[in-house]
Every structure is written in C-alpha cells, then in structure tokens.
Motif scaffolding. Structure first.
Motif, PDB file in Angstrom:
ATOM      1  N   ASN A  14      -6.069   4.920  -4.753  1.00 33.59           N
ATOM      2  CA  ASN A  14      -5.465   4.721  -6.087  1.00 33.59           C
ATOM      3  C   ASN A  14      -4.951   3.646  -6.508  1.00 33.59           C
ATOM      4  O   ASN A  14      -5.093   2.862  -7.440  1.00 33.59           O
ATOM      5  CB  ASN A  14      -4.786   5.810  -6.524  1.00 33.59           C
ATOM      6  CG  ASN A  14      -5.496   7.259  -6.769  1.00 33.59           C
ATOM      7  OD1 ASN A  14      -6.740   7.080  -7.098  1.00 33.59           O
ATOM      8  ND2 ASN A  14      -4.882   8.265  -6.613  1.00 33.59           N
ATOM      9  N   HIS A  15      -4.180   3.023  -5.466  1.00 34.61           N
ATOM     10  CA  HIS A  15      -3.431   1.809  -5.643  1.00 34.61           C
ATOM     11  C   HIS A  15      -4.582   0.656  -5.607  1.00 34.61           C
ATOM     12  O   HIS A  15      -4.466  -0.396  -6.499  1.00 34.61           O
ATOM     13  CB  HIS A  15      -2.366   1.342  -4.575  1.00 34.61           C
ATOM     14  CG  HIS A  15      -2.079   0.048  -4.352  1.00 34.61           C
ATOM     15  ND1 HIS A  15      -1.233  -0.419  -5.274  1.00 34.61           N
ATOM     16  CD2 HIS A  15      -2.490  -1.014  -3.646  1.00 34.61           C
ATOM     17  CE1 HIS A  15      -1.005  -1.862  -5.004  1.00 34.61           C
ATOM     18  NE2 HIS A  15      -1.736  -2.192  -4.066  1.00 34.61           N
ATOM     19  N   CYS A  16      -5.428   0.557  -4.498  1.00 36.14           N
ATOM     20  CA  CYS A  16      -6.155  -0.666  -4.491  1.00 36.14           C
ATOM     21  C   CYS A  16      -7.237  -0.761  -5.682  1.00 36.14           C
ATOM     22  O   CYS A  16      -7.554  -1.608  -5.820  1.00 36.14           O
ATOM     23  CB  CYS A  16      -6.816  -0.415  -3.072  1.00 36.14           C
ATOM     24  SG  CYS A  16      -5.853  -0.462  -1.681  1.00 36.14           S
ATOM     25  N   LEU A  17      -7.517   0.495  -6.177  1.00 36.62           N
ATOM     26  CA  LEU A  17      -8.430   0.289  -7.382  1.00 36.62           C
ATOM     27  C   LEU A  17      -7.809  -0.199  -8.697  1.00 36.62           C
ATOM     28  O   LEU A  17      -8.503  -0.773  -9.462  1.00 36.62           O
ATOM     29  CB  LEU A  17      -9.129   1.874  -7.722  1.00 36.62           C
ATOM     30  CG  LEU A  17      -9.771   2.580  -6.667  1.00 36.62           C
ATOM     31  CD1 LEU A  17     -10.142   3.874  -7.097  1.00 36.62           C
ATOM     32  CD2 LEU A  17     -11.201   1.516  -6.549  1.00 36.62           C
ATOM     33  N   ASP A  18      -6.465   0.110  -8.532  1.00 41.69           N
ATOM     34  CA  ASP A  18      -5.841  -0.592  -9.997  1.00 41.69           C
ATOM     35  C   ASP A  18      -5.016  -1.872  -9.525  1.00 41.69           C
ATOM     36  O   ASP A  18      -4.869  -2.583 -10.674  1.00 41.69           O
ATOM     37  CB  ASP A  18      -4.829   0.427 -10.385  1.00 41.69           C
ATOM     38  CG  ASP A  18      -5.619   1.682 -10.928  1.00 41.69           C
ATOM     39  OD1 ASP A  18      -6.743   1.423 -11.515  1.00 41.69           O
ATOM     40  OD2 ASP A  18      -5.083   2.736 -10.966  1.00 41.69           O
ATOM     41  N   CYS A  19      -4.990  -2.368  -8.528  1.00 41.60           N
ATOM     42  CA  CYS A  19      -3.996  -3.579  -8.143  1.00 41.60           C
ATOM     43  C   CYS A  19      -4.718  -4.913  -8.434  1.00 41.60           C
ATOM     44  O   CYS A  19      -6.054  -4.925  -8.012  1.00 41.60           O
ATOM     45  CB  CYS A  19      -3.549  -3.395  -6.529  1.00 41.60           C
ATOM     46  SG  CYS A  19      -2.542  -4.888  -6.283  1.00 41.60           S
ATOM     47  N   GLU A  20      -4.230  -5.815  -9.163  1.00 45.11           N
ATOM     48  CA  GLU A  20      -4.973  -7.011  -9.285  1.00 45.11           C
ATOM     49  C   GLU A  20      -5.050  -7.856  -8.050  1.00 45.11           C
ATOM     50  O   GLU A  20      -6.198  -8.362  -7.843  1.00 45.11           O
ATOM     51  CB  GLU A  20      -4.217  -7.941 -10.259  1.00 45.11           C
ATOM     52  CG  GLU A  20      -4.449  -7.119 -11.928  1.00 45.11           C
ATOM     53  CD  GLU A  20      -3.494  -7.904 -12.841  1.00 45.11           C
ATOM     54  OE1 GLU A  20      -3.416  -9.315 -12.444  1.00 45.11           O
ATOM     55  OE2 GLU A  20      -3.401  -7.626 -13.722  1.00 45.11           O
ATOM     56  N   THR A  21      -4.347  -7.792  -7.148  1.00 41.06           N
ATOM     57  CA  THR A  21      -4.422  -8.506  -5.891  1.00 41.06           C
ATOM     58  C   THR A  21      -5.386  -7.805  -5.134  1.00 41.06           C
ATOM     59  O   THR A  21      -6.208  -8.618  -4.598  1.00 41.06           O
ATOM     60  CB  THR A  21      -3.126  -8.726  -5.191  1.00 41.06           C
ATOM     61  OG1 THR A  21      -2.131  -8.876  -6.074  1.00 41.06           O
ATOM     62  CG2 THR A  21      -3.071  -9.205  -3.820  1.00 41.06           C
ATOM     63  N   CYS A  22      -5.382  -6.673  -4.888  1.00 43.46           N
ATOM     64  CA  CYS A  22      -6.463  -5.938  -3.844  1.00 43.46           C
ATOM     65  C   CYS A  22      -8.050  -6.135  -4.543  1.00 43.46           C
ATOM     66  O   CYS A  22      -8.831  -6.266  -4.004  1.00 43.46           O
ATOM     67  CB  CYS A  22      -6.240  -4.436  -3.991  1.00 43.46           C
ATOM     68  SG  CYS A  22      -4.814  -4.235  -2.895  1.00 43.46           S
ATOM     69  N   THR A  23      -7.984  -6.162  -5.986  1.00 38.23           N
ATOM     70  CA  THR A  23      -9.110  -6.451  -6.451  1.00 38.23           C
ATOM     71  C   THR A  23      -9.757  -7.873  -6.718  1.00 38.23           C
ATOM     72  O   THR A  23     -10.920  -7.988  -7.487  1.00 38.23           O
ATOM     73  CB  THR A  23      -9.558  -5.476  -7.889  1.00 38.23           C
ATOM     74  OG1 THR A  23      -8.605  -5.959  -8.685  1.00 38.23           O
ATOM     75  CG2 THR A  23      -9.217  -3.887  -7.477  1.00 38.23           C
TER      76      THR A  23
END
Length: 63
Positions: A14-23
């Motif tokens: 859930n974090h990685c789907l919404d995180c600007e850094t991760c995406t």
C-alpha cells in the motif's frame, strides 16, 4: 484475519503504490529505483514478522 507477515506485506504494498519516491520513473518510463526510507522500514517489518499467528492469543487465550 491475516497473519502478521501478510499484514506487514500489505502495508508495504500500500505504501509503495502511493509513494512518489517508490513510483518515480526515469525518462524511459522505467522505475528510477530511488531509496525510500519508509519503504525500507516497512520491508524490515515484513522481513521480521512471524509467518504464523499464535492461535492461542487470536481468540483471547480461549481454547
């Protein structure tokens, strides 16, 4: 009820789907693979989470 490891993995996803850094992506549209301290911490939580829930505590200690 999810076991602790699955719950931790869902928090990471859930974090990685919404995180600007991760995406973040590069000019070719490929993931930029930037370091994200929050994702790193959530991954550690996932890695250390027990794979199975203690069923004796799941129901308040009742058999």
């Amino acid at each position: 009820m999810l076991n602790p490891q699955r719950a931790a993995l869902l928090r990471l996803w859930n974090h990685c789907l919404d995180c600007e850094t991760c995406t973040a992506t590069d000019e070719h549209g490929v993931n930029a693979d930037l370091k994200c301290p929050a994702a790193d911490a959530l991954y550690e939580e996932y890695r250390r989470a027990p794979r199975h829930q203690d069923l004796s505590t799941a129901r308040g200690g009742r058999p």
